[in-house]
Design a protein around this motif. Structure first.
Motif, mmCIF file in Angstrom:
data_model
loop_
_atom_site.group_PDB
_atom_site.id
_atom_site.type_symbol
_atom_site.label_atom_id
_atom_site.label_comp_id
_atom_site.label_asym_id
_atom_site.label_seq_id
_atom_site.Cartn_x
_atom_site.Cartn_y
_atom_site.Cartn_z
ATOM 1 N N LYS A 178 -3.937 5.514 2.825
ATOM 2 C CA LYS A 178 -4.082 4.083 3.125
ATOM 3 C C LYS A 178 -5.540 3.678 3.306
ATOM 4 C CE LYS A 178 -3.348 4.707 8.107
ATOM 5 N NZ LYS A 178 -2.513 4.328 9.265
ATOM 6 N N TYR A 195 -10.846 -3.615 1.268
ATOM 7 C CA TYR A 195 -10.285 -4.908 1.655
ATOM 8 C C TYR A 195 -11.388 -5.966 1.679
ATOM 9 C CZ TYR A 195 -5.946 -2.608 2.966
ATOM 10 O OH TYR A 195 -4.773 -1.903 2.947
ATOM 11 N N GLU A 211 0.816 -1.213 0.000
ATOM 12 C CA GLU A 211 0.000 0.000 0.000
ATOM 13 C C GLU A 211 0.847 1.259 0.000
ATOM 14 O OE1 GLU A 211 -2.655 -3.149 1.880
ATOM 15 O OE2 GLU A 211 -0.533 -2.649 1.813
ATOM 16 N N LEU A 252 -7.337 -0.889 -4.910
ATOM 17 C CA LEU A 252 -7.217 0.554 -5.086
ATOM 18 C C LEU A 252 -7.918 0.915 -6.380
ATOM 19 C CD1 LEU A 252 -6.042 3.260 -4.145
ATOM 20 C CD2 LEU A 252 -4.003 2.739 -5.501
ATOM 21 N N PHE A 298 -8.119 2.124 0.133
ATOM 22 C CA PHE A 298 -8.167 0.736 -0.316
ATOM 23 C C PHE A 298 -9.415 0.060 0.250
ATOM 24 C CE2 PHE A 298 -3.798 1.913 -0.729
ATOM 25 C CZ PHE A 298 -3.308 1.178 -1.794
ATOM 26 N N ALA A 341 -6.620 -6.341 -1.433
ATOM 27 C CA ALA A 341 -6.609 -4.899 -1.163
ATOM 28 C C ALA A 341 -6.760 -4.200 -2.501
ATOM 29 C CB ALA A 341 -5.309 -4.506 -0.474
#
Length: 1488
Positions: A942, A947, A928, A959, A945, A957
């Protein structure tokens, strides 16, 4: 020693002190007088009521007169009480020197020394043999001897003259009884042990209180030489000299020298008050008290004494046969006992007298020619031989020997003597000789003449010259001739084949000869590094070896076995010229190793021990053919020892021609070996020879030069240069018909000259036995699997069928082990299955193309299925059972984990390793933090993301924002970090809706344009349009039309105003409308076509995507079934979301990333110079390349490649700096701070602070650390290439054997830490998972082999810290108290020849013996790095198999993923989950 002194032999003979006046009278007179006089005295002593009363004798005259009578009384027959009374009186009177009593006459008390001297002379008469040899005389003699013992021990007033008379008395009575030939059951045979024991004990007491003068020593030496046909003489001499040696070593070499332990009974013979100087003087004199022990092998010398000569003629005057004397038939046993005693002394001086209860007996003939009582004693024979531990009572006791021929005794004892069982004989190496031991020359100066003479007993020298009593006279002459002429000894000085003299006690003296040969081998094997041995000794020793190893005409099995058993390290000691005996050792090994039964040796030695020693020798011979190549070995004595110069037997042979014989021996040994330890040693040797051959072929060279300066000095013909031709045939030097091993080796003559042939042969042999004889034995199975793993890494092209054979055999092995009955399933069995899966992974990763074959792929996947589920879906007998229908029932969880790891290896690693990012990490070097750093959007953090977890095993994860590097912004893209059991992988995914070509050429979707209208085409008419046609105006009005009046008719003034107002408004409106129409017309003419307002267009493409939702939906993860909790299961749904806002989430994700994906190992490398003992001295050696040997630096670079600790994403040797992926750009700034220097810092550059040596393959990674002391050092700048070449400007070897030159890499300023600060502190906030248990291997380069015992491992424990032991999981970390014993240490000692000697230390437990490197092996410079690295890998794998607390990496990661799911699962209802997919992620967190 005493040549200048006179002997007291004549003094003793002429002394008449034992005669009496009564001898002048008739015998009846003397008898009556003696009976009458002695009876009252004796009765007085014998009556308890009057025993304490005063003596009847008051004056000196009375006493002297009575003594004359007693003197005569001692000569009388034993039929009455007279002699007993005489003995009682005298034994009472001599106590005047100890404690005077009333029963002793006053004159005796006043002058005890004078009277005791006379009494001792009189007592000689008692020991004269009588005709009626009964037990009464023996009893009386023992009474006198006990009194003498007490007198010598307790008397403090004895004068020197009395001591001298006492010693002469003991010498005289011993000579009377022991000098003549022994009579069966006679008094001499019964009293011998006590007689000689009292003599030696009193003599030692005299040495302490009144040291005897040289004449007494000379007399004792001469007389003892006449008694040597009694076993008790040699036994008692051995006891005394061993006890003296124990005391001597104690003060000569100090307390650090290994103590020479003797039984307390023997040690008590040496008076405690004897000072050191007295011990030394007494020791040397007693050593030579027996004269030359080798005389015991010659009955002619033993029978040449006067007493023997007297009995050579019988009453008729005819000479008797020498062989008729039973006592001479015991000489072989006595000779063996003497050699055993000398062997004891040699071992004591060498310092190998430590307990070795389970090691091989140094000499095999411990049961040869031994009495039955000794053979069946409770002490096992292999322990009994270790009188180096203690001088065992079983071997030192004198026993009554039967009159049977010694060979019969030999056969009887050998049949009842228990051989050492395999359980008693482990692979524990023999202890090294003491570092402070004397030099070889010193020991040989003491014992050499005896041992060499004994070693050649009954050997015929050339031209019929037999060994005489002073063999040492020709020793120097022959050895000087040998040295002067080198290997070209003339035939007149050459010793012929050892044909034993069959006319004189054939075979009986082999035991003593074998003992001497074994002792000499141990002496020469104890040579220190760099020590010089006199050429005379070396040449004599080589001649001994050549004769002892003969197998052609006459095989002396005890000697052959003794030489082999005591010579394992012989070729590891840098003995000059030792290579000259290589062909003879090969011939001997061809006799022993391919012989499965060894029936001819079983009566002498445990065959397992003999085979083990033979294998050890073979290990040291294997590298020689490749190393010396076409160098010619001089054949001193071979074949028939023909005098014909044209004989083919004496032609020199090349070392290369010996390779086939050695390989055949190795293969033959493997096919006949049954002992597990021996088999593992052979397997290690097999990988050594295969790898060495492969590397040699890879560099295209036939011979390795560049070893040492002394490697060819023993070959006089080739000293000036190396022969370039082959120079010799590849055939064995002896015809097949005369070499018994050839029959066994005939089938092995496959093309084993090439590396490929060797590899194929090895695979065939090992795979065949792995699935037959070896599959029940865990230790052999593990070693065989390790060998197969090593063979997989050998870079040799072989047919795919042979590689497939290896893979199939491992699969078959797994099937067999899994199918064994449930009661046999144990942890050890499962360890074997796990090791087999690991071996399978090695073969698949090294040869990924094997899975291109359908049948191989099918077989491997079936085995994986078997491991995971416990059964195959398709069996030969049953129908196909689908995986979904099977109940999972693996053999154990460990087996299942190993099978899963194999499946992961097949699916993810085959053909994909190493990745473009390098072998340091099989994972993506992205997380990340990296994605955020490289994103072009500043809003990404952070919390951007999403999850998710798939199947409770994979964390996704996601993005959703594009990274903006190489991605097309007009297409939906998502970056996914996949964290699974096998690691962390990053996928950048993009939705592709167009072909690749259209996607590249089109930026935005635009429909095809319309054609432009052409307004100038045709005619334009101006027409005024009417609301009604013109004909309407022509119609006449009717009344109805006129019924509505016109406006003007009805208008009024008021209406007129309104009307006018309305008309003006209409005019204005018309004008306005006309204006608008004109304006609109003008605008229409100006406007482009088509009109963008009215034109129909397609909607523009979407620019913002919720790509996570699209990704999950497209992959079918968003179905309602995937979100539902499974029934009757604790598992979560197939898809769940994680809440990254919960505190600690990202710490746990980082924790998961720190869990390694492969096993990691650490090797600490030390360099030890001669004489060093402290850790600081050892650590300083690596600070400069000038302090170490060049081969050491070459060895380092063959282990791994250099990496920068700060930029390295793999294991670095310490947890604080390992597996870091975000620090690679942190070092861009401070480069200007680096210190440019050309200082030579040697190997300390790899101390783990800034650089480390690193090796990795698909299955493991190793960090090689070279610890250094606390001092600041500078390392050259990356631009300073000359500085780097100064440090490592040497040629190195790659794994494939090709020579390479080190490439300079950037280095940094290096500040070293002290040992205490080497336990690094972890960076703040960085979690470290529990990684233990771990295995840390130490590799020590020792210049001097004897320094191994001084290696301060305990002090260096702080240097071998990896940080693993300090992690939270203390239960699985190794405790420091046990770590020192468990740290495996590989010692490497460079030999003068350019080869390397290996010693393994510290491996304990049932997983101890690891291959390919085994203790005592010799390896080449080419293969050293590969073999050390492979051994380290295998050691660590074994330790992980042994550990109860170890979990494979993928299991640890799986457990951590499950833990994360349980802690951070977002427990949403299905509608809430779907709703969250449509919400922006991270906004709430950003705003807060």
């Amino acid at each position: 020693m005493y040549s200048e002194w006179r002997s007291l032999h004549l003094v003793i003979q002429n002394d008449q002190g034992h005669t009496s006046v009564l001898h002048s009278y008739p015998e009846s007179v003397g008898r009556e007088v003696a009976n009458a006089v002695v009876r009252p005295l004796g009765q007085t002593l014998g009556t308890p009521s009057v025993a304490g009363s005063e003596s009847l004798l008051k004056t000196d005259k009375e006493v002297k007169w009575t003594m004359e009578v007693i003197c005569y009384g001692l000569t009388l027959p034993l039929d009455g009480e007279t002699v007993k009374y005489c003995v009682d009186v005298y034994t009472d009177w001599i106590m005047a020197l100890v404690l005077p009593k009333d029963s002793i006459p006053l004159p005796v008390i006043k002058e005890p020394n004078l009277y005791v001297q006379s009494i001792l002379k009189h007592l000689q008469n008692l020991f004269v043999p009588r005709q009626e040899q009964g037990s009464s005389q023996i009893r009386l003699c023992l009474q006198v001897l006990r009194a003498i013992q007490k007198l010598a021990r307790e008397s403090s007033t004895m004068a020197r003259e009395t001591w001298e008379v006492l010693l002469l008395f003991l010498l005289q009575i011993n000579d009377i009884l022991l000098a003549p030939p022994t009579v069966q059951g006679g008094i001499a045979e019964n009293l011998a042990e006590k007689l000689i024991g009292v003599l030696f004990e009193v003599w030692l007491l005299a040495c302490t209180r009144c040291f005897p003068t040289p004449p007494y020593w000379k007399t004792a030496k001469e007389m003892v030489a006449n008694w040597r046909h009694h076993p008790a003489v040699v036994e008692q001499w051995s006891k005394v000299i061993c006890a003296l040696t124990s005391r001597l070593l104690r003060f000569t070499y100090g307390p650090s020298f290994p103590p020479f332990k003797v039984p307390d009974e023997d040690a008590s013979l040496i008076p405690p008050e004897m000072d050191n100087e007295c011990v030394a003087q007494t020791w040397f004199r007693f050593l030579h008290m027996l004269s030359n022990p080798v005389d015991l092998s010659n009955p002619a010398i033993i029978s040449s004494t006067p007493k023997f000569q007297e009995q050579f003629l019988n009453v008729s005057g005819m000479p008797q046969e020498l062989n008729q004397y039973p006592c001479l038939k015991h000489l072989p046993q006595i000779f063996f006992r003497a050699m055993r005693g000398i062997s004891c002394l040699v071992d004591a001086f060498l310092g190998i007298s430590r307990p070795r209860s389970d090691s091989a007996p140094p000499t095999p003939v411990n049961r040869l020619s031994m009495p039955q009582s000794a053979a069946v004693s409770t002490t096992p024979p292999h322990n009994r031989r270790h009188r180096a531990v203690t001088v065992n009572k079983a071997t030192m006791k004198t026993s009554t020997v039967s009159t049977a021929h010694a060979s019969k005794v030999q056969h009887q004892t050998s049949s009842t003597s228990p051989l050492s069982s395999p359980n008693q004989t482990s692979s524990e190496p023999r202890p090294l000789p003491a570092p402070r031991r004397p030099k070889v020359n010193s020991i040989l100066n003491l014992f050499g003449s005896w041992l060499f003479d004994a070693a050649f007993v009954h050997c015929k020298l050339h031209n019929g010259i037999n060994r005489d009593s002073s063999m040492t006279a020709i020793t120097t002459q022959a050895s000087m001739e040998f040295r002067r002429k080198g290997s070209q000894m003339s035939t007149d000085t050459m010793v012929s084949n050892p044909m034993f003299d069959a006319s004189e006690f054939p075979d009986n003296y082999e035991a003593g000869r074998a003992e001497a040969c074994g002792t000499l081998c141990r002496i020469f094997c104890s040579k220190k590094t760099g020590e010089e041995i006199l050429p005379a000794y070396l040449s004599r020793f080589y001649m001994l070896l050549i004769q002892g190893l003969q197998i052609n005409d006459y095989v002396c099995h005890p000697v052959l076995a003794s030489v082999i058993l005591n010579s394992p390290p012989l070729f590891c000691c840098d003995l000059k010229g030792i290579d000259v005996v290589v062909p003879y050792f090969i011939s001997a090994l061809e006799t022993i190793l391919p012989d499965r039964e060894l029936l001819k040796f079983k009566s002498y030695v445990n065959p397992t021990e003999l085979r083990r020693s033979s294998i050890n020798i073979l290990l040291s011979l294997l590298p020689l053919p490749h190393h010396f190549g076409t160098v010619k070995s001089e054949v001193v004595l071979e074949g028939k020892f023909s005098n014909d110069d044209s004989s083919s037997y004496d032609k020199p042979i090349t070392f290369l021609s010996l390779k086939l014989r050695l390989v055949n021996i190795l293969i033959g040994a493997l096919q006949t070996e049954t002992d597990p330890n021996n088999t593992q040693m052979i397997l290690g040797a097999m990988l050594n020879i295969v790898q060495d051959s492969a590397l040699l072929e890879a560099i295209g060279c036939q011979m390795e030069m560049g070893g040492g300066e002394n490697n060819l000095k023993s070959h006089s013909r080739t000293n000036s240069g190396i022969s370039s031709g082959s120079g010799g045939s590849t055939e064995p030097t002896t015809p097949d018909s005369e070499r018994p091993a050839q029959a066994l080796l005939r089938d092995y003559a496959l093309n084993t000259d090439s590396a490929a042939g060797l590899l194929i042969r090895s695979i065939h042999l090992v795979t065949q036995r792995l699935n037959s004889q070896w599959r029940q034995d865990m230790s052999i199975s593990l070693a065989a699997l390790e060998l197969l793993s090593g063979l997989a890494k050998v870079k040799v092209m072989v047919d795919s069928g042979d590689r497939k054979r290896a893979i199939s055999s491992v699969c078959s092995y797994i099937v067999y082990q899994c199918s064994r009955p449930a009661p046999l399933h144990s942890r050890d069995l499962h360890s074997m299955i796990v090791a087999a899966f690991q071996c399978l992974c090695v073969w698949l990763t090294e040869h990924p193309d094997m899975l291109d074959e359908k049948d191989c792929l099918k077989e491997v996947l079936e085995i994986v299925e078997l491991g995971i589920s416990g059964s195959k879906s398709k069996n030969s007998e049953q129908e196909v059972k689908y995986k979904g229908d099977k109940e999972p029932n693996p053999a154990s969880m460990r087996v299942k984990d190993a099978a899963e790891a194999t499946l992961t290896c097949i699916m993810q690693l085959l053909g994909a390793f190493p990745s473009p990012s390098g072998p340091a990490s099989p994972c993506s070097l992205v997380n990340e933090t990296t994605l955020i750093k490289y994103s072009r959007l500043p809003t990404i953090n952070k919390h951007s993301f999403r999850y998710f977890v798939l199947d409770n095993s994979v964390i996704l994860a996601m993005l959703e924002q594009p990274l903006g590097n190489e991605q097309n912004d007009f297409f939906p893209s998502v970056t996914v970090l996949v964290r699974g059991m096998s690691g962390r992988l990053a996928w950048a995914q993009q939705l592709c809706l167009l072909p690749r070509g259209a996607k590249a050429n089109q930026k935005l979707f635009v429909p095809e344009p319309r054609p432009v209208p052409k307004n100038d085409v045709g005619f334009k008419y101006t027409v005024k349009h009417r609301p009604f046609p013109e004909e309407v105006d022509k119609i006449p009005f009717v009344k109805a039309d006129l019924s509505i009046p016109d406006l003007h008719e009805i208008v009024t003034e008021e209406l007129e105003e309104r009307h006018e107002k309305l008309r003006s408004g209409m005019a204005q409106q018309i004008a306005y409308e006309i204006h608008l129409e004109q304006q609109s017309e003008e605008e229409l003419q100006k406007r482009s076509f088509p009109d963008p307002v009215t034109d129909c267009r397609p909607p523009p493409p979407a620019q913002e995507f919720q790509t996570a939702r699209l990704f999950l939906s497209h992959f079918g993860f968003l179905s309602l079934e995937a979100l539902k909790e499974p029934a009757n299961s604790r598992l979560p749904p197939h898809l769940i979301a994680l809440d990254s806002t919960i505190p600690g989430f990202f710490d746990d994700i980082g924790y998961l990333d720190l869990l390694p994906c492969r096993p990691f190992d650490t090797v600490f490398i030390f360099y030890m110079k001669p004489g060093q003992k402290t850790n600081q001295e050892i650590l300083k050696n690596v600070e400069s390349s000038r302090n170490v040997q060049p081969h050491f630096l070459e060895f380092l670079l063959s282990l791994g490649w250099s990496v920068d600790v700060g930029k390295h994403p793999g294991w670095t040797g310490h947890v604080s700096t390992s597996w870091s992926i975000n620090s690679c750009d942190d070092g861009e700034g401070p480069e200007q701070d680096e210190v440019i220097s050309s200082e030579d810092i040697g190997a300390s550059i790899f101390n783990g602070q800034k650089k480390v040596l690193y090796y990795a393959d698909a299955l493991t990674e190793i960090a090689f650390v070279v610890p250094s002391p606390m001092e600041s050092l500078t390392v050259p700048h990356s631009n300073s290439t000359s500085s780097y070449f100064l440090i490592f400007g040497i040629w190195g070897e790659g794994d494939d054997g090709r020579i390479f030159f080190c490439t300079p890499t950037p280095t940094f300023f290096l500040t070293q830490l002290s040992p205490s600060s080497r336990l690094k502190k972890l960076p703040q906030g960085r979690p470290v998972p529990p990684l233990g248990p771990e295995t840390r291997v130490s590799v020590v380069w020792v210049e001097r082999y004897d320094d191994i015992e001084n290696f301060p491992l305990s002090d260096l424990m702080t240097e071998i810290s990896t940080g693993v032991e300090t992690t939270a999981n203390s239960s699985t970390s190794l405790r420091s108290t046990t770590l020192e014993k468990e740290v495996p240490v590989i010692f490497i000692h460079p030999l003068n020849t350019g080869l390397f000697r290996i010693k393994i230390q510290g491996a304990t437990g049932k997983f101890n013996m690891v291959i390919p490197l085994v203790d005592g092996m010799i390896v080449s410079r080419r293969a050293l790095g590969f073999l050390v690295r492979q051994t380290v890998i295998n050691i660590c794998r074994r330790k992980r198999l042994e550990s109860d607390s170890y979990s494979p990496p993928h299991v640890r990661r799986k457990q951590k993923i499950t833990d994360i799911v349980n802690k951070y699962r977002n427990k949403q209802l299905e509608p809430e989950f779907y709703t969250s997919l449509f919400q922006e992620v991270g906004l709430k967190n950003c705003s807060s």
